[in-house]
Design a protein around this motif. Structure first.
Motif, mmCIF file in Angstrom:
data_model
loop_
_atom_site.group_PDB
_atom_site.id
_atom_site.type_symbol
_atom_site.label_atom_id
_atom_site.label_comp_id
_atom_site.label_asym_id
_atom_site.label_seq_id
_atom_site.Cartn_x
_atom_site.Cartn_y
_atom_site.Cartn_z
ATOM 1 N N ALA A 11 0.417 5.121 1.269
ATOM 2 C CA ALA A 11 1.669 4.368 1.090
ATOM 3 C C ALA A 11 1.460 2.876 1.312
ATOM 4 C CB ALA A 11 2.733 4.884 2.055
ATOM 5 N N MET A 12 0.473 2.520 2.143
ATOM 6 C CA MET A 12 0.338 1.095 2.484
ATOM 7 C C MET A 12 -0.842 0.395 1.829
ATOM 8 S SD MET A 12 -1.297 1.122 6.162
ATOM 9 C CE MET A 12 -2.265 -0.218 5.536
ATOM 10 N N VAL A 13 -1.600 1.149 1.031
ATOM 11 C CA VAL A 13 -2.822 0.561 0.466
ATOM 12 C C VAL A 13 -2.512 -0.631 -0.453
ATOM 13 C CG1 VAL A 13 -3.025 2.118 -1.539
ATOM 14 C CG2 VAL A 13 -5.080 1.137 -0.531
ATOM 15 N N THR A 14 -1.339 -0.620 -1.053
ATOM 16 C CA THR A 14 -0.960 -1.723 -1.942
ATOM 17 C C THR A 14 -0.240 -2.847 -1.185
ATOM 18 O OG1 THR A 14 1.130 -0.653 -2.459
ATOM 19 C CG2 THR A 14 -0.715 -0.175 -3.935
ATOM 20 N N ARG A 15 -0.187 -2.712 0.150
ATOM 21 C CA ARG A 15 0.505 -3.698 0.996
ATOM 22 C C ARG A 15 1.948 -3.909 0.568
ATOM 23 N NH1 ARG A 15 -2.897 -6.136 5.240
ATOM 24 N NH2 ARG A 15 -4.689 -4.820 5.009
#
Ligand SMILES: Nc1ncnc2c1ncn2[C@@H]1O[C@H](COP(=O)(O)OP(=O)(O)OP(=O)(O)O)[C@@H](O)[C@H]1O
Ligand SMILES: [Mg+2]
Length: 259
Positions: A151-155
């Motif tokens: 969920a956070m890999v794309t910031r």
């Protein structure tokens, strides 16, 4: 890294104005109005059926309100939003790293192009050593970490989490709560977090929207005015106990109103 500002100084991110959502004769949500500001950690706390998941679905754009409006300061692009569900929903045939690659893959980016981002996300959730493992080789808590990394890999600017830790044992849950706060601080995002747990909502959030069912609605907003970083010292403090009592009272009122 963007530092989280005090509650009253945060620039707005989006708002809901008088949002209703009905399904046939069921009023899942009635008259919801809330402004979400950059850096907020908002918990939606309430009994089953009070419309918590509906709020997340509306904000993620998965469904539209029956009436009322959602307004964004900057309309979110695909990678501005990250979503974490109660189940980790990993692809069993793919490795940990390939699972985290998914949001980029959907955009047409090759693994090699984004490998550094994937490894950084896995490092942030403490799973860099497991990049070539398969989901079946991981514990429940580790699978949830993969789901958070994805969920956070794309910031993203905003992360929506729907009871992500409900299925975990208490010790794992506490650990993931600590890690989630550290992660939020690092990437400087805004979080909207659904939970049934008073303790979890107080530990994590600076704003708690207490909701009641039939019709689903917000009955009270509580502010948890305690500084971050929060740790196990906060968890055992009298200040924390005071906030949980307040939240618990509000939740009891919510349950009575629905009865
Ligand atoms: N797609 C749908 N079709 C019909 N009714 C729905 C739909 N989604 C939600 N509802 C109804 O709307 C109400 C609110 O549902 P929602 O899932 O938002 O509650 P919730 O607070 O997330 O509950 P829980 O804590 O059990 O997950 C419930 O009465 C539910 O049955
Ligand atoms: Mg739900």
């Amino acid at each position: 890294m963007p530092k989280t500002l005090p509650l009253d100084q945060r620039p707005p991110l989006m708002r809901l104005d008088g949002v209703d959502k009905t399904f046939g004769t069921v009023t899942a949500l009635q008259g919801m109005s809330v402004q979400v500001n950059q850096g907020d950690f908002i918990s939606l706390l309430g009994p089953s059926g009070c419309g918590k998941s509906t709020v997340l679905r509306l904000i993620s754009g998965l469904m539209r309100p029956t009436s009322g409006r959602l307004t964004w300061v900057d309309p979110p692009k695909r990678n501005d939003l990250g979503v974490v569900f109660q189940e980790p929903t990993l692809m069993p045939w793919a490795t940990v790293a390939q699972n985290v690659w998914l949001p980029f893959r959907l955009q047409g980016k090759t693994y090699v192009e984004v490998r550094d981002d994937i490894l950084e996300a896995l490092r942030l959730v403490g799973l860099d050593k497991f990049q070539t493992s398969y989901p079946r080789e991981l514990s429940g808590g580790m699978k949830m970490r993969v789901s958070i990394a994805r969920a956070m890999v794309t910031r993203p600017k905003l992360i929506l989490m729907d009871e992500p830790f409900a299925a975990l044992d208490e010790i794992t849950r506490f650990k993931l709560n600590n890690d989630l706060l550290a992660l939020k601080e690092k990437i400087g995002c805004t979080v909207i977090f659904v939970t049934h747990s008073v303790f979890e909502s107080v530990f994590l959030s600076d704003r708690i929207l207490v909701m009641a069912a039939r019709p689903g609605r917000v009955i009270e907003e509580l502010q948890v005015d305690a500084p971050y970083p929060r740790d196990d010292v906060f968890r055992t403090s009298s200040e924390y106990a005071g906030f949980t009592r307040k939240a618990s009272d509000a939740l009891h009122t919510a349950m009575e109103e629905a009865a």
